[in-house]
Design a protein around this motif. Structure first.
Motif, PDB file in Angstrom:
ATOM      1  N   ILE A  49      46.344  48.710  49.253  1.00 39.56           N
ATOM      2  CA  ILE A  49      45.594  48.391  50.469  1.00 39.56           C
ATOM      3  C   ILE A  49      44.284  47.687  50.131  1.00 39.56           C
ATOM      4  O   ILE A  49      43.879  46.726  50.797  1.00 39.56           O
ATOM      5  N   ALA A  50      43.616  48.157  49.077  1.00 39.10           N
ATOM      6  CA  ALA A  50      42.323  47.570  48.702  1.00 39.10           C
ATOM      7  C   ALA A  50      42.486  46.182  48.094  1.00 39.10           C
ATOM      8  O   ALA A  50      41.649  45.298  48.304  1.00 39.10           O
ATOM      9  N   VAL A  51      43.574  45.950  47.332  1.00 38.29           N
ATOM     10  CA  VAL A  51      43.808  44.663  46.664  1.00 38.29           C
ATOM     11  C   VAL A  51      45.200  44.175  47.064  1.00 38.29           C
ATOM     12  O   VAL A  51      46.166  44.325  46.312  1.00 38.29           O
ATOM     13  N   GLU A  55      51.466  39.630  42.215  1.00 41.61           N
ATOM     14  CA  GLU A  55      51.244  39.773  40.774  1.00 41.61           C
ATOM     15  C   GLU A  55      50.615  38.529  40.157  1.00 41.61           C
ATOM     16  O   GLU A  55      50.118  38.595  39.031  1.00 41.61           O
ATOM     17  N   ASN A  56      50.597  37.413  40.887  1.00 40.56           N
ATOM     18  CA  ASN A  56      49.928  36.198  40.405  1.00 40.56           C
ATOM     19  C   ASN A  56      48.530  36.018  40.974  1.00 40.56           C
ATOM     20  O   ASN A  56      47.884  35.001  40.719  1.00 40.56           O
ATOM     21  N   GLY A  57      48.059  36.973  41.771  1.00 38.12           N
ATOM     22  CA  GLY A  57      46.734  36.886  42.364  1.00 38.12           C
ATOM     23  C   GLY A  57      46.671  36.057  43.620  1.00 38.12           C
ATOM     24  O   GLY A  57      45.578  35.677  44.056  1.00 38.12           O
ATOM     25  N   VAL A  58      47.816  35.757  44.234  1.00 39.93           N
ATOM     26  CA  VAL A  58      47.863  34.925  45.444  1.00 39.93           C
ATOM     27  C   VAL A  58      47.614  35.807  46.667  1.00 39.93           C
ATOM     28  O   VAL A  58      48.176  36.905  46.787  1.00 39.93           O
ATOM     29  N   ASP A  59      46.783  35.318  47.582  1.00 35.14           N
ATOM     30  CA  ASP A  59      46.457  36.046  48.808  1.00 35.14           C
ATOM     31  C   ASP A  59      46.910  35.221  50.003  1.00 35.14           C
ATOM     32  O   ASP A  59      46.288  34.220  50.358  1.00 35.14           O
ATOM     33  N   THR A  63      51.857  38.022  51.385  1.00 32.87           N
ATOM     34  CA  THR A  63      51.544  38.959  50.303  1.00 32.87           C
ATOM     35  C   THR A  63      50.792  40.178  50.825  1.00 32.87           C
ATOM     36  O   THR A  63      51.015  41.294  50.348  1.00 32.87           O
ATOM     37  N   ARG A  64      49.927  39.979  51.823  1.00 30.45           N
ATOM     38  CA  ARG A  64      49.220  41.125  52.397  1.00 30.45           C
ATOM     39  C   ARG A  64      50.193  42.047  53.138  1.00 30.45           C
ATOM     40  O   ARG A  64      50.110  43.274  53.004  1.00 30.45           O
ATOM     41  N   ALA A  65      51.102  41.467  53.912  1.00 31.08           N
ATOM     42  CA  ALA A  65      52.088  42.294  54.616  1.00 31.08           C
ATOM     43  C   ALA A  65      52.959  43.054  53.633  1.00 31.08           C
ATOM     44  O   ALA A  65      53.281  44.231  53.841  1.00 31.08           O
ATOM     45  N   SER A  66      53.334  42.397  52.549  1.00 33.33           N
ATOM     46  CA  SER A  66      54.147  43.064  51.528  1.00 33.33           C
ATOM     47  C   SER A  66      53.386  44.203  50.869  1.00 33.33           C
ATOM     48  O   SER A  66      53.936  45.281  50.625  1.00 33.33           O
ATOM     49  N   ALA A  67      52.100  43.964  50.567  1.00 33.46           N
ATOM     50  CA  ALA A  67      51.289  45.007  49.944  1.00 33.46           C
ATOM     51  C   ALA A  67      51.116  46.202  50.870  1.00 33.46           C
ATOM     52  O   ALA A  67      51.203  47.360  50.432  1.00 33.46           O
ATOM     53  N   TYR A  68      50.891  45.964  52.157  1.00 36.73           N
ATOM     54  CA  TYR A  68      50.724  47.069  53.099  1.00 36.73           C
ATOM     55  C   TYR A  68      52.040  47.834  53.288  1.00 36.73           C
ATOM     56  O   TYR A  68      52.037  49.056  53.455  1.00 36.73           O
ATOM     57  N   GLN A 403      57.976  32.797  52.397  1.00 43.92           N
ATOM     58  CA  GLN A 403      57.182  33.657  51.519  1.00 43.92           C
ATOM     59  C   GLN A 403      57.585  35.122  51.615  1.00 43.92           C
ATOM     60  O   GLN A 403      57.118  35.935  50.820  1.00 43.92           O
ATOM     61  N   TYR A 404      58.440  35.452  52.577  1.00 46.15           N
ATOM     62  CA  TYR A 404      58.885  36.828  52.749  1.00 46.15           C
ATOM     63  C   TYR A 404      60.201  37.099  52.018  1.00 46.15           C
ATOM     64  O   TYR A 404      60.824  38.132  52.236  1.00 46.15           O
TER      65      TYR A 404
END
Length: 607
Positions: A49-51, A55-59, A63-68, A403-404
């Protein structure tokens, strides 16, 4: 499997007017590793959630939806783990023991007999924490605790349900054993040794595919550095390497899913929900968290630092030319920044195997018990395979440029829905109905038909690679590579899986496994998890050997580039040399290390 302490029912000591039930600290001391893994899932969720970067540092929004989504997934794992650990305490606290008559001046200590797997033992009479811990640690998986007191206590409903499940499973297994030819018992362990052999071989092939994938990327990049980008400029390693990579990638993980799911139902019946879930969280969740949160980020930081060192002494313009354009070069420069990022690596499979397994454990009580024979192999190849191919094609065409596509750290959702989930479900059904025996006993004409189909696909994939040769330019051969990729994986995976299972059951099925068999079986899981920690540094070692030998090679993290603009004999030798050097060195170091990892405290409970 991890040996966890399963506490079912209630353990109570009545001393005088004060009744003492099982304490939180007693369960925590017995199941500390399960608690640590569950809490670490909460920490990993907070990190995602914080980052919310990939894995490549792409925002990006994807990528945010995947991380959440991953964070929510980890929170569910943590809650499920802690809930299973402390459920006996929560359940027993709802029924407080009745207090004795306070006017009684007699100090009464009632004898308690705990039945564990058919054996009786008596806990310490004194109200001591040490005695309680010793009693808890004596309990085996799935054991039932009976504590007769002055007031007769009934068995806990969960324990009673588990006993019913175990009895039913034993009855079903006995009935299935009677169906074997002339055998009145269950299929012996030696008859299923080929499954362990096959699992170890698949792990070996996964490591090889990852090594080959790096070198195939090198060959494709070498061809792109040639004037006009002719495919024929690719080194000779590209054709066999791409061919092996193609057919392994289209069936290997799916067969892994089938084998892993095949034994889930019996394991769940034998251990019960609580023990089953805790064991899977430790065995799958522990290695996954260690690799993605510790080992892989450290490895990636080291590789980036090496690349910075290599670029300082080499020509940066070669990298700019290789990444083709300022936009890609800017991405490459951002990628080199020192960041401690969540890295999935090959353990994405472990994560989703854990997801599928726990989902099955949750819905299993509500599913009907289906009893039917395995569909005929020809039906599976002509109906089931093409149906899955249609699903695969629809999802691929929808998500190919999205991207999904790898949402939630799934390795391509067309494979996830078109292959992995169906093969996992097939493994559950196969385990319930003993499908492996039917695969082993396929008629001669059936398995020869399967072999012919598999060989036909192999030839098709080879022609797909060979059409880029100069010699094939005048033959008029033209295969739609994109269509083959979007349609054939599930259609090929069905006959290939049948072929491999049948082949291993007849030729790699030792009746009396030897020591080296057990060693390879025990090492395979650790080999899969930690493979990247070996072959990436060995690629770097090979690059340093070439540099010391005066070869003009530029080091890069995921492959290595060359400033030479044509595929000459020197480049050919470098690529083939990399294959043999990295392959041999990786397996010589990786498999013994995987075996030794199991002797390390804590690790020995996960691998």
């Amino acid at each position: 499997m991890v040996n966890t302490t399963e506490v079912r029912g209630r353990v109570a000591e009545h001393v005088g007017t004060k009744g003492r039930a099982l304490k939180w600290i007693d369960v925590a001391s017995a199941l500390w590793l399960e608690i640590v893994v569950s809490v670490c899932f909460f920490a990993a969720a907070a990190w995602r959630i914080a980052v919310p970067l990939d894995e490549n540092g792409v925002d990006t929004p994807a990528t945010r939806a995947s991380a959440y989504f991953q964070a929510a997934n980890f929170i569910v794992f943590g809650l499920l783990g802690l809930g299973c650990v402390f459920w006996p305490i929560i359940h027993s606290s709802k029924r407080e023991p009745k207090r004795a008559n306070p006017s009684s001046s007699v100090r009464f200590v009632e004898e308690q007999v705990v039945t564990v797997s058919g054996r009786n033992f008596r806990p310490h009479a004194k109200n001591s924490r040490k005695g309680m811990e010793n009693s808890l640690r004596t309990l085996a998986d799935g054991a039932t605790i009976r504590v007769p007191t002055r007031r007769s206590m009934r068995l806990d409903e969960e324990a009673h349900a588990d006993e019913v499940k175990v009895k039913s499973a034993r009855a079903l297994e006995t009935a299935a054993g009677k169906d074997n030819k002339g055998a009145g018992t269950q299929q012996s362990e030696g008859n299923l040794a080929y499954i362990a052999n096959l699992r170890s071989f698949l792990v070996f092939m996964v490591v090889e595919v990852h090594i080959i994938g790096v070198l195939v990327g090198v060959c494709e990049l070498q061809g792109s550095l040639s004037p006009g980008h002719p495919p024929s400029a690719r080194p000779t390693f590209w054709t066999p390497g791409k061919w092996v990579f193609t057919w392994c990638d289209r069936f290997g993980i799916s067969l892994f899913m089938f084998i892993s799911a095949y034994f889930c139902s019996k394991s769940l019946d034998r251990k019960g929900f609580r023990t089953f879930v805790l064991g899977k969280l430790v065995r799958f969740g522990g290695p996954y968290l260690m690799y993605t949160c510790i080992f892989a980020p450290v490895l990636m930081i080291g590789l980036k630092e090496y690349l910075k060192y290599a670029l300082d002494s080499m020509h940066l313009s070669a990298v700019a030319k290789a990444v083709e354009g300022k936009e890609h070069y800017a991405f490459f420069s951002d990628w080199l920044k020192l960041q401690y990022l969540f890295q999935r690596g090959p353990t994405w499979f472990v994560l989703w195997l854990l997801n599928f397994t726990l989902c099955y454990a949750v819905v299993s009580p509500f599913l009907p018990t289906l009893r039917f024979r395995m569909p005929h192999p020809l039906i599976m190849m002509t109906i089931v395979g093409p149906a899955l191919g249609g699903i695969f094609y629809a999802i691929h065409t929808t998500l190919h440029h999205s991207q999904y596509r790898d949402f939630g750290d799934m390795d391509r959702w067309e494979y996830g829905i078109g292959e992995y989930i169906p093969f996992f479900i097939a493994g559950i059904l196969g385990g319930r109905n003993n499908w492996l025996r039917e695969v082993k006993e396929m008629r001669t004409w059936v398995y020869w038909t399967v072999r012919v189909v598999v060989i036909g696909f192999m030839v098709l994939f080879f022609c797909e690679m060979a059409q880029s040769w100069k010699i094939a330019s005048g033959t008029g051969m033209h295969l739609d590579v994109k269509l083959l990729y979007a349609l054939t994986p599930p259609i090929f995976a069905v006959p290939m899986s049948l072929f491999v299972l049948h082949l291993w059951s007849h030729w790699f099925n030792p009746q009396t496994p030897r020591r080296f068999h057990w060693a390879f079986w025990a090492s395979s899981y650790a080999v899969y998890v930690f493979q990247a920690l070996f072959y990436f540094p060995l690629f770097i070692a090979y690059l340093e050997i070439l540099k010391r030998a005066g070869v003009n090679v530029l080091g890069e993290v995921l492959n290595f580039l060359t400033t030479t603009k044509r595929a000459d004999s020197l480049i050919e030798g470098c690529i083939w040399g990399a294959f043999f050097f990295v392959t041999i060195s990786t397996h010589l170091l990786l498999w013994p290390s995987g075996f030794l990892v199991r002797s390390i405290p804590v690790f020995n409970k996960m691998f």
